[in-house]
Enzyme design. Structure first.
Site, PDB file in Angstrom:
ATOM      1  N   ARG A 129       0.858  -1.183   0.000  1.00 15.47           N
ATOM      2  CA  ARG A 129       0.000   0.000   0.000  1.00 15.47           C
ATOM      3  C   ARG A 129       0.897   1.236   0.000  1.00 15.47           C
ATOM      4  O   ARG A 129       1.702   1.420   0.913  1.00 15.47           O
ATOM      5  CB  ARG A 129      -0.899  -0.020   1.253  1.00 15.47           C
ATOM      6  CG  ARG A 129      -1.697   1.247   1.433  1.00 15.47           C
ATOM      7  CD  ARG A 129      -2.672   1.188   2.616  1.00 15.47           C
ATOM      8  NE  ARG A 129      -3.331   2.466   2.708  1.00 15.47           N
ATOM      9  CZ  ARG A 129      -3.170   3.345   3.710  1.00 15.47           C
ATOM     10  NH1 ARG A 129      -2.402   3.053   4.753  1.00 15.47           N
ATOM     11  NH2 ARG A 129      -3.787   4.506   3.689  1.00 15.47           N
ATOM     12  N   HIS A 160      -2.700  11.163   0.771  1.00 17.67           N
ATOM     13  CA  HIS A 160      -2.153  10.913   2.105  1.00 17.67           C
ATOM     14  C   HIS A 160      -1.483  12.220   2.555  1.00 17.67           C
ATOM     15  O   HIS A 160      -0.285  12.290   2.773  1.00 17.67           O
ATOM     16  CB  HIS A 160      -1.183   9.733   2.073  1.00 17.67           C
ATOM     17  CG  HIS A 160      -0.910   9.099   3.409  1.00 17.67           C
ATOM     18  ND1 HIS A 160      -1.105   7.767   3.678  1.00 17.67           N
ATOM     19  CD2 HIS A 160      -0.450   9.632   4.567  1.00 17.67           C
ATOM     20  CE1 HIS A 160      -0.757   7.489   4.917  1.00 17.67           C
ATOM     21  NE2 HIS A 160      -0.353   8.624   5.489  1.00 17.67           N
ATOM     22  N   GLU A 203      -7.173   8.711   6.328  1.00 15.69           N
ATOM     23  CA  GLU A 203      -7.397   9.376   7.618  1.00 15.69           C
ATOM     24  C   GLU A 203      -7.799  10.848   7.479  1.00 15.69           C
ATOM     25  O   GLU A 203      -7.060  11.742   7.912  1.00 15.69           O
ATOM     26  CB  GLU A 203      -6.140   9.268   8.495  1.00 15.69           C
ATOM     27  CG  GLU A 203      -5.699   7.837   8.756  1.00 15.69           C
ATOM     28  CD  GLU A 203      -4.463   7.742   9.642  1.00 15.69           C
ATOM     29  OE1 GLU A 203      -3.873   8.779   9.959  1.00 15.69           O
ATOM     30  OE2 GLU A 203      -4.099   6.618  10.015  1.00 15.69           O
ATOM     31  N   ASN A 252      -7.472   2.006   9.988  1.00 15.24           N
ATOM     32  CA  ASN A 252      -6.154   2.218  10.600  1.00 15.24           C
ATOM     33  C   ASN A 252      -6.332   2.234  12.108  1.00 15.24           C
ATOM     34  O   ASN A 252      -7.172   2.984  12.632  1.00 15.24           O
ATOM     35  CB  ASN A 252      -5.560   3.555  10.155  1.00 15.24           C
ATOM     36  CG  ASN A 252      -5.124   3.544   8.696  1.00 15.24           C
ATOM     37  OD1 ASN A 252      -5.260   2.539   8.008  1.00 15.24           O
ATOM     38  ND2 ASN A 252      -4.604   4.662   8.226  1.00 15.24           N
ATOM     39  N   TYR A 269      -4.157   2.043  15.978  1.00 13.91           N
ATOM     40  CA  TYR A 269      -2.902   2.001  16.742  1.00 13.91           C
ATOM     41  C   TYR A 269      -3.140   1.829  18.240  1.00 13.91           C
ATOM     42  O   TYR A 269      -2.425   1.114  18.905  1.00 13.91           O
ATOM     43  CB  TYR A 269      -2.089   3.291  16.513  1.00 13.91           C
ATOM     44  CG  TYR A 269      -1.533   3.351  15.109  1.00 13.91           C
ATOM     45  CD1 TYR A 269      -0.300   2.799  14.816  1.00 13.91           C
ATOM     46  CD2 TYR A 269      -2.269   3.909  14.064  1.00 13.91           C
ATOM     47  CE1 TYR A 269       0.203   2.799  13.515  1.00 13.91           C
ATOM     48  CE2 TYR A 269      -1.772   3.919  12.772  1.00 13.91           C
ATOM     49  CZ  TYR A 269      -0.533   3.362  12.511  1.00 13.91           C
ATOM     50  OH  TYR A 269      -0.046   3.355  11.230  1.00 13.91           O
ATOM     51  N   GLU A 306      -3.595  -0.027   8.240  1.00 10.19           N
ATOM     52  CA  GLU A 306      -2.412   0.346   9.030  1.00 10.19           C
ATOM     53  C   GLU A 306      -2.551  -0.195  10.439  1.00 10.19           C
ATOM     54  O   GLU A 306      -3.632  -0.106  11.045  1.00 10.19           O
ATOM     55  CB  GLU A 306      -2.256   1.870   9.156  1.00 10.19           C
ATOM     56  CG  GLU A 306      -1.749   2.549   7.931  1.00 10.19           C
ATOM     57  CD  GLU A 306      -1.571   4.052   8.127  1.00 10.19           C
ATOM     58  OE1 GLU A 306      -1.309   4.498   9.269  1.00 10.19           O
ATOM     59  OE2 GLU A 306      -1.713   4.777   7.131  1.00 10.19           O
TER      60      GLU A 306
HETATM   61  O1  IFM Z   1       2.766   7.621   9.972  1.00  7.03           O
HETATM   62  C1  IFM Z   1       1.382   7.708  10.137  1.00  7.03           C
HETATM   63  C2  IFM Z   1       0.681   7.508   8.819  1.00  7.03           C
HETATM   64  O2  IFM Z   1       1.103   8.411   7.863  1.00  7.03           O
HETATM   65  C3  IFM Z   1      -0.806   7.680   9.005  1.00  7.03           C
HETATM   66  N1  IFM Z   1      -1.306   6.857  10.085  1.00  7.03           N
HETATM   67  C4  IFM Z   1      -0.604   6.885  11.328  1.00  7.03           C
HETATM   68  C5  IFM Z   1       0.889   6.653  11.109  1.00  7.03           C
HETATM   69  C6  IFM Z   1       1.644   6.683  12.456  1.00  7.03           C
HETATM   70  O3  IFM Z   1       1.444   7.921  13.060  1.00  7.03           O
END
Ligand code: IFM
Length: 446
Positions: free
Chosen positions: A83, A126, A171, A297, A299, A354
């Site tokens: 990606r 992006h 995002e 995405n 985290y 992500e």
């Molecule tokens: O690095 C970023 C990415 O560009 C977009 N999503 C979160 C990642 C980590 O912060």
């Protein structure tokens, strides 16, 4: 370390896609070469105090000049898919003016992936808006919508069905809130009303581009990538539970509900009547045009408590384990967000586009990068994906963020998310233990 997945896990099946992800501004470099024009991120990097250490994207990972070797690397790690994003300022040099050298680069990139048996997943936006569009209002000017559609048309016409999946935006929460509302990202604007207006124009651009993209690349999948950081109430009091729901409405459902239900959450409009944008009702039908996939995405999570009937604040979790960027490791929240989205909306298939961890990595005397915490992070989050699939969520693939260490936006090069270590002086790439863990798993899976 081995990736410990249950033996009957659907992630082990060969039709589940494993990929790695990057974004143009974070890795390409060559920011002044071959007709690329400045983006809002070049301007932001040049603004003192905005980016850690005054870092910028001039060289980054020099991927623009090392593309073939980087594709060999992805292939050597046995990933099925890659990606990446197209840099708008590399393919459009001025309003109405396109840069053939920029388009050629992505054309070669796609062919290079296909030759190596790797599926291309392309993100159109992006975060690197051409500065010349920001100069006429950027995402605050409704005229950016047809401009984005032109750009999406040019790229999908050229790359066509060679691409497996196209995402319009990555995002939009970050573009709108971090970029226009809180000034943490480019273009560094700080107005709540601007944040919501930018959000609406981003989503409208997304929905307006989809039919054009479909026509140009009918065999490709078309979707959007949204980020989710689910909110948990600090206590089980009614006030904290309401705060968590308000927080999710503002951060997740403003985007997900607009795209999948054709409406913005009422709680956000009620809490912020002065900041809420005015727009024609028909926009929502455009924004909610049906999609082939949702990119998720993920985290971390956040914990919040109510500070009034309409406001909340984050509650730090000092006892929990965190990554080098200060984000709590809480894999259950990934299962939770996936099952919650599945319950609330009628969704197309999901890709986890992500997921990953920042680490303070270094090369040891044996020429290895031992990134234990990242290995554990991937293992626990892949198991969280497995649990969501077992609960009935349709997930087709998983992309690790990121292929290699890169420019981490306002954090500059100070935070390393790669599964491959990058020495920014020599530009040497060295797979970390996490990359070798994926490689072992994917080799065995074949
Ligand atoms: O690095 C970023 C990415 O560009 C977009 N999503 C979160 C990642 C980590 O912060």
């Amino acid at each position: 370390m081995k990736l410990p997945l249950p033996p009957q896990s659907p992630l082990i099946l060969p039709d589940f896609t494993f990929g790695v992800a990057t974004a143009a501004f974070q890795i390409e470099g060559a920011s002044h070469d071959k007709g690329r024009v400045p983006s809002i991120w070049d301007t932001f990097c040049d603004t003192p105090g905005k980016v850690f250490n005054g870092d910028n994207g001039h060289i980054a990972c020099d991927h623009f000049n090392r593309m073939d070797a980087d594709l060999d690397l992805i292939q050597s790690l046995q990933f099925d898919a890659y990606r990446f994003s197209v840099a708008w300022p590399r393919v459009q040099s001025a309003p109405g003016k396109w840069n053939p050298i920029g388009m050629d680069f992505y054309d070669r990139l796609v062919d290079g992936l296909l030759t190596r048996g790797i599926k291309p997943h392309v993100t159109l936006y992006h975060w690197d808006l051409p500065q010349f569009f920001e100069d006429t209002g950027g995402w605050l000017n409704r005229d950016i919508v047809p401009r984005f559609v032109d750009y999406a048309d040019k790229v999908t016409r050229r790359l066509g069905d060679r691409v497996t999946a196209y995402a319009t935006l990555n995002e939009p929460w970050c573009s709108a809130y971090l970029g226009y509302r809180w000034g943490i990202h480019a273009p560094g604007k700080t107005s709540d009303a601007d944040g919501f207006l930018a959000m609406h124009h981003l989503l409208l651009a997304h929905g307006s581009a989809i039919p054009v993209m479909r026509e140009n690349a009918p065999a490709a999948a078309h979707g959007i990538v949204l980020n989710f950081t689910p909110a948990y109430p600090a206590t089980d009091s009614a006030a904290d539970q309401r705060a968590a729901a308000q927080c999710d409405d503002e951060n997740s459902h403003c985007f997900a509900s607009a795209v999948f239900a054709g409406r913005y959450p009422t709680s956000v409009q009620e809490r912020h009547p002065d900041w809420w944008p005015e727009f024609p009702e028909e926009d929502l039908a455009i924004i909610s045009t049906p999609l082939d996939f949702l990119g998720v995405n993920f985290y971390t999570r956040q914990v919040v408590r109510a500070t009034s009937d309409i406001d909340f604040e984050p509650v730090p979790q000092p006892q929990a384990e965190h990554t080098d960027i200060g984000w709590e490791i809480y894999p259950d929240a990934l299962t939770h967000v996936l099952t919650d989205l599945h319950t609330r909306y009628t969704l197309p298939p999901i890709y986890i586009t992500e997921n990953g961890a920042a680490g303070a990595d270094s090369i040891n005397e044996q020429d290895q990068v031992i990134d234990d915490q990242r290995c554990r992070y991937y293992a626990s989050h892949l198991n969280a994906v497995d649990r969501a699939m077992m609960a009935g969520v349709n997930i087709k693939g998983y992309f690790a963020w990121s292929l290699m260490d890169n420019f981490e936006w306002a954090e500059g090069y100070n935070k390393r998310f790669g599964i491959v270590y990058v020495d920014y002086v020599s530009q040497r790439r060295l797979p970390k233990q996490s990359a070798l863990m994926f490689k072992d798993f994917l080799t065995e899976r074949q």
